[in-house]
Motif scaffolding. Structure first.
Motif, PDB file in Angstrom:
ATOM      1  N   GLY A  32       0.775  -1.231   0.000  1.00 48.11           N
ATOM      2  CA  GLY A  32       0.000   0.000   0.000  1.00 48.11           C
ATOM      3  C   GLY A  32       0.804   1.277   0.000  1.00 48.11           C
ATOM      4  O   GLY A  32       0.264   2.342   0.335  1.00 48.11           O
ATOM      5  N   ALA A  33       2.078   1.224  -0.397  1.00 46.30           N
ATOM      6  CA  ALA A  33       2.903   2.434  -0.421  1.00 46.30           C
ATOM      7  C   ALA A  33       2.549   3.313  -1.620  1.00 46.30           C
ATOM      8  O   ALA A  33       2.027   2.833  -2.627  1.00 46.30           O
ATOM      9  CB  ALA A  33       4.384   2.062  -0.462  1.00 46.30           C
ATOM     10  N   GLU A  34       2.874   4.599  -1.508  1.00 44.36           N
ATOM     11  CA  GLU A  34       2.656   5.522  -2.611  1.00 44.36           C
ATOM     12  C   GLU A  34       3.656   5.248  -3.730  1.00 44.36           C
ATOM     13  O   GLU A  34       4.743   4.729  -3.503  1.00 44.36           O
ATOM     14  CB  GLU A  34       2.803   6.970  -2.147  1.00 44.36           C
ATOM     15  CG  GLU A  34       1.956   7.339  -0.934  1.00 44.36           C
ATOM     16  CD  GLU A  34       2.710   7.181   0.356  1.00 44.36           C
ATOM     17  OE1 GLU A  34       3.450   6.172   0.495  1.00 44.36           O
ATOM     18  OE2 GLU A  34       2.576   8.051   1.231  1.00 44.36           O
ATOM     19  N   THR A  35       3.280   5.618  -4.958  1.00 48.22           N
ATOM     20  CA  THR A  35       4.122   5.355  -6.122  1.00 48.22           C
ATOM     21  C   THR A  35       5.463   6.059  -6.026  1.00 48.22           C
ATOM     22  O   THR A  35       6.515   5.470  -6.281  1.00 48.22           O
ATOM     23  CB  THR A  35       3.395   5.789  -7.407  1.00 48.22           C
ATOM     24  OG1 THR A  35       2.180   5.051  -7.519  1.00 48.22           O
ATOM     25  CG2 THR A  35       4.249   5.532  -8.628  1.00 48.22           C
ATOM     26  N   TYR A  36       5.444   7.333  -5.630  1.00 47.35           N
ATOM     27  CA  TYR A  36       6.698   8.090  -5.572  1.00 47.35           C
ATOM     28  C   TYR A  36       7.637   7.540  -4.511  1.00 47.35           C
ATOM     29  O   TYR A  36       8.865   7.571  -4.660  1.00 47.35           O
ATOM     30  CB  TYR A  36       6.420   9.573  -5.335  1.00 47.35           C
ATOM     31  CG  TYR A  36       5.993   9.925  -3.938  1.00 47.35           C
ATOM     32  CD1 TYR A  36       6.919  10.233  -2.946  1.00 47.35           C
ATOM     33  CD2 TYR A  36       4.643   9.949  -3.588  1.00 47.35           C
ATOM     34  CE1 TYR A  36       6.528  10.562  -1.664  1.00 47.35           C
ATOM     35  CE2 TYR A  36       4.239  10.264  -2.312  1.00 47.35           C
ATOM     36  CZ  TYR A  36       5.173  10.568  -1.354  1.00 47.35           C
ATOM     37  OH  TYR A  36       4.769  10.885  -0.075  1.00 47.35           O
ATOM     38  N   ARG A  37       7.077   6.998  -3.421  1.00 49.59           N
ATOM     39  CA  ARG A  37       7.908   6.408  -2.374  1.00 49.59           C
ATOM     40  C   ARG A  37       8.587   5.138  -2.879  1.00 49.59           C
ATOM     41  O   ARG A  37       9.757   4.875  -2.572  1.00 49.59           O
ATOM     42  CB  ARG A  37       7.062   6.104  -1.139  1.00 49.59           C
ATOM     43  CG  ARG A  37       7.892   5.651   0.065  1.00 49.59           C
ATOM     44  CD  ARG A  37       6.981   5.172   1.184  1.00 49.59           C
ATOM     45  NE  ARG A  37       6.100   6.226   1.647  1.00 49.59           N
ATOM     46  CZ  ARG A  37       6.416   7.116   2.579  1.00 49.59           C
ATOM     47  NH1 ARG A  37       7.620   7.060   3.141  1.00 49.59           N
ATOM     48  NH2 ARG A  37       5.559   8.031   2.956  1.00 49.59           N
ATOM     49  N   VAL A  38       7.854   4.337  -3.660  1.00 49.92           N
ATOM     50  CA  VAL A  38       8.419   3.107  -4.220  1.00 49.92           C
ATOM     51  C   VAL A  38       9.575   3.438  -5.161  1.00 49.92           C
ATOM     52  O   VAL A  38      10.661   2.843  -5.081  1.00 49.92           O
ATOM     53  CB  VAL A  38       7.335   2.294  -4.956  1.00 49.92           C
ATOM     54  CG1 VAL A  38       7.948   1.068  -5.625  1.00 49.92           C
ATOM     55  CG2 VAL A  38       6.241   1.863  -3.987  1.00 49.92           C
ATOM     56  N   GLU A  39       9.359   4.402  -6.056  1.00 47.61           N
ATOM     57  CA  GLU A  39      10.403   4.774  -7.011  1.00 47.61           C
ATOM     58  C   GLU A  39      11.624   5.355  -6.302  1.00 47.61           C
ATOM     59  O   GLU A  39      12.770   5.051  -6.663  1.00 47.61           O
ATOM     60  CB  GLU A  39       9.859   5.781  -8.020  1.00 47.61           C
ATOM     61  CG  GLU A  39       8.814   5.199  -8.959  1.00 47.61           C
ATOM     62  CD  GLU A  39       8.336   6.194  -9.996  1.00 47.61           C
ATOM     63  OE1 GLU A  39       7.618   5.784 -10.919  1.00 47.61           O
ATOM     64  OE2 GLU A  39       8.687   7.396  -9.875  1.00 47.61           O
ATOM     65  N   ASP A  40      11.401   6.158  -5.300  1.00 52.17           N
ATOM     66  CA  ASP A  40      12.515   6.772  -4.565  1.00 52.17           C
ATOM     67  C   ASP A  40      13.329   5.714  -3.830  1.00 52.17           C
ATOM     68  O   ASP A  40      14.568   5.768  -3.822  1.00 52.17           O
ATOM     69  CB  ASP A  40      11.968   7.809  -3.577  1.00 52.17           C
ATOM     70  CG  ASP A  40      13.074   8.448  -2.754  1.00 52.17           C
ATOM     71  OD1 ASP A  40      13.898   9.182  -3.331  1.00 52.17           O
ATOM     72  OD2 ASP A  40      13.119   8.198  -1.532  1.00 52.17           O
ATOM     73  N   THR A  41      12.663   4.738  -3.223  1.00 51.50           N
ATOM     74  CA  THR A  41      13.366   3.684  -2.492  1.00 51.50           C
ATOM     75  C   THR A  41      14.197   2.820  -3.441  1.00 51.50           C
ATOM     76  O   THR A  41      15.356   2.500  -3.147  1.00 51.50           O
ATOM     77  CB  THR A  41      12.358   2.796  -1.743  1.00 51.50           C
ATOM     78  OG1 THR A  41      11.623   3.598  -0.816  1.00 51.50           O
ATOM     79  CG2 THR A  41      13.073   1.689  -0.982  1.00 51.50           C
ATOM     80  N   MET A  42      13.638   2.469  -4.597  1.00 56.07           N
ATOM     81  CA  MET A  42      14.375   1.661  -5.566  1.00 56.07           C
ATOM     82  C   MET A  42      15.605   2.404  -6.087  1.00 56.07           C
ATOM     83  O   MET A  42      16.696   1.817  -6.196  1.00 56.07           O
ATOM     84  CB  MET A  42      13.445   1.284  -6.724  1.00 56.07           C
ATOM     85  CG  MET A  42      12.303   0.365  -6.322  1.00 56.07           C
ATOM     86  SD  MET A  42      11.035   0.205  -7.599  1.00 56.07           S
ATOM     87  CE  MET A  42      11.961  -0.598  -8.893  1.00 56.07           C
ATOM     88  N   SER A  43      15.457   3.669  -6.385  1.00 58.36           N
ATOM     89  CA  SER A  43      16.588   4.457  -6.881  1.00 58.36           C
ATOM     90  C   SER A  43      17.657   4.618  -5.810  1.00 58.36           C
ATOM     91  O   SER A  43      18.863   4.548  -6.099  1.00 58.36           O
ATOM     92  CB  SER A  43      16.103   5.837  -7.346  1.00 58.36           C
ATOM     93  OG  SER A  43      15.166   5.712  -8.397  1.00 58.36           O
ATOM     94  N   ARG A  44      17.238   4.816  -4.567  1.00 57.74           N
ATOM     95  CA  ARG A  44      18.193   4.982  -3.475  1.00 57.74           C
ATOM     96  C   ARG A  44      19.019   3.709  -3.265  1.00 57.74           C
ATOM     97  O   ARG A  44      20.240   3.775  -3.041  1.00 57.74           O
ATOM     98  CB  ARG A  44      17.458   5.347  -2.181  1.00 57.74           C
ATOM     99  CG  ARG A  44      18.412   5.739  -1.055  1.00 57.74           C
ATOM    100  CD  ARG A  44      17.703   5.914   0.266  1.00 57.74           C
ATOM    101  NE  ARG A  44      16.614   6.866   0.186  1.00 57.74           N
ATOM    102  CZ  ARG A  44      15.353   6.567   0.447  1.00 57.74           C
ATOM    103  NH1 ARG A  44      15.024   5.326   0.770  1.00 57.74           N
ATOM    104  NH2 ARG A  44      14.432   7.483   0.382  1.00 57.74           N
ATOM    105  N   ILE A  45      18.366   2.551  -3.327  1.00 56.24           N
ATOM    106  CA  ILE A  45      19.084   1.294  -3.151  1.00 56.24           C
ATOM    107  C   ILE A  45      20.092   1.085  -4.276  1.00 56.24           C
ATOM    108  O   ILE A  45      21.247   0.684  -4.037  1.00 56.24           O
ATOM    109  CB  ILE A  45      18.081   0.120  -3.087  1.00 56.24           C
ATOM    110  CG1 ILE A  45      17.242   0.200  -1.810  1.00 56.24           C
ATOM    111  CG2 ILE A  45      18.812  -1.218  -3.141  1.00 56.24           C
ATOM    112  CD1 ILE A  45      16.152  -0.839  -1.716  1.00 56.24           C
ATOM    113  N   ALA A  46      19.662   1.341  -5.530  1.00 54.48           N
ATOM    114  CA  ALA A  46      20.566   1.153  -6.674  1.00 54.48           C
ATOM    115  C   ALA A  46      21.788   2.063  -6.568  1.00 54.48           C
ATOM    116  O   ALA A  46      22.928   1.632  -6.802  1.00 54.48           O
ATOM    117  CB  ALA A  46      19.815   1.412  -7.971  1.00 54.48           C
TER     118      ALA A  46
END
Length: 259
Positions: A32-46
């Protein structure tokens, strides 16, 4: 034990950065996370693992993630078939991504942690969820200026209705059907309680009992995604919330119309 087999599997297979990022995004999106939070987390990990050039595109039903380095460009897509609400998993993945940014976990260790989060069950038991739904239903009656005489009937109606919702949602894998049937059950029970003198205001009982079914998180996430510029995800989540609300309203309306 499954975690022993998992450790052996991870030792044999070397996971890539995009697999770790997509798994983290999948867990958050399904929870149930927001879309922008998902994208930000993936980019931060990479970027924590040394990949600066990454692109991600997330919708409520799919994740597209591209890793572009000097040697090769790799794009993967992950289909999201189920979505729910588990804020605990979102918080755990957020915390894990911060630890990855600090260099605490290697790539293989991070994937193992994410698999453990992904396989973990809901933190609260079914009966605790039902009890919480029952108490919340009764409190909403008082909040909407209902009478204390309707508090206990609403607690019973809300708790039993949420119990039915969990059963129907597990048996029938059809979107919005469980909300529709549960709303019809709420309308029927509320009418019977008022008819036999165990309640006074049927409208207040119905309003309180349906509140645990209201898609509040979906509506909030839809607005936040729209504000963040994610128009496709915002409109999709808004449409899902609207259809859920229509299913709840239709179930109540049919029972009221038949009575």
């Amino acid at each position: 034990m499954w975690w022993v087999r998992l450790n052996k599997l991870i030792k044999r297979k070397k996971y890539t950065i995009d697999e770790v990022c997509i798994l983290a995004g999948q867990i958050m999106l399904e929870s149930g996370a927001e879309t922008y939070r998902v994208e930000d987390t993936m980019s931060r990990i990479a970027k924590s693992y040394g990949v600066e050039c990454v692109e991600s595109y997330v919708t409520p039903t799919a994740i597209v993630f591209t890793v572009d380095d000097d040697l090769i460009t790799n794009t993967k897509m992950k289909r999201i078939n189920k979505r729910g609400t588990d804020l605990n998993k979102i918080a755990v993945v957020n915390h894990l991504s911060r630890e990855i940014s600090e260099g605490k976990w290697s790539l293989q260790e991070a994937y193992k942690k994410l698999i453990e989060v992904h396989r973990s069950t809901f933190v609260y038991s079914v009966w605790l969820q039902i009890l919480a739904a029952a108490i919340v239903s009764g409190c909403f009656v008082i909040m909407f200026q209902g009478k204390w005489f309707d508090f206990l009937p609403t607690v019973v109606t809300g708790g039993f209705a949420y119990f039915c919702f969990l059963i129907i949602d597990r048996i029938v894998q059809v979107r919005f059907f469980s909300e529709f049937i549960t709303a019809a059950i709420i309308g029927l029970i509320s009418h019977l309680l008022v008819y036999y003198g165990f309640g006074m205001e049927i409208d207040k009982i119905i309003i309180g009992s349906v509140m645990p079914l209201v898609p509040g998180l979906l509506i909030t996430n839809a607005i936040r995604d729209l504000i963040s510029g994610h128009l496709v995800s915002g409109l999709a989540k808004g449409a899902e919330a609207l259809l859920t609300a229509m299913a709840i309203g239709s179930g109540i309306a049919i029972i009221i119309g038949l009575i």
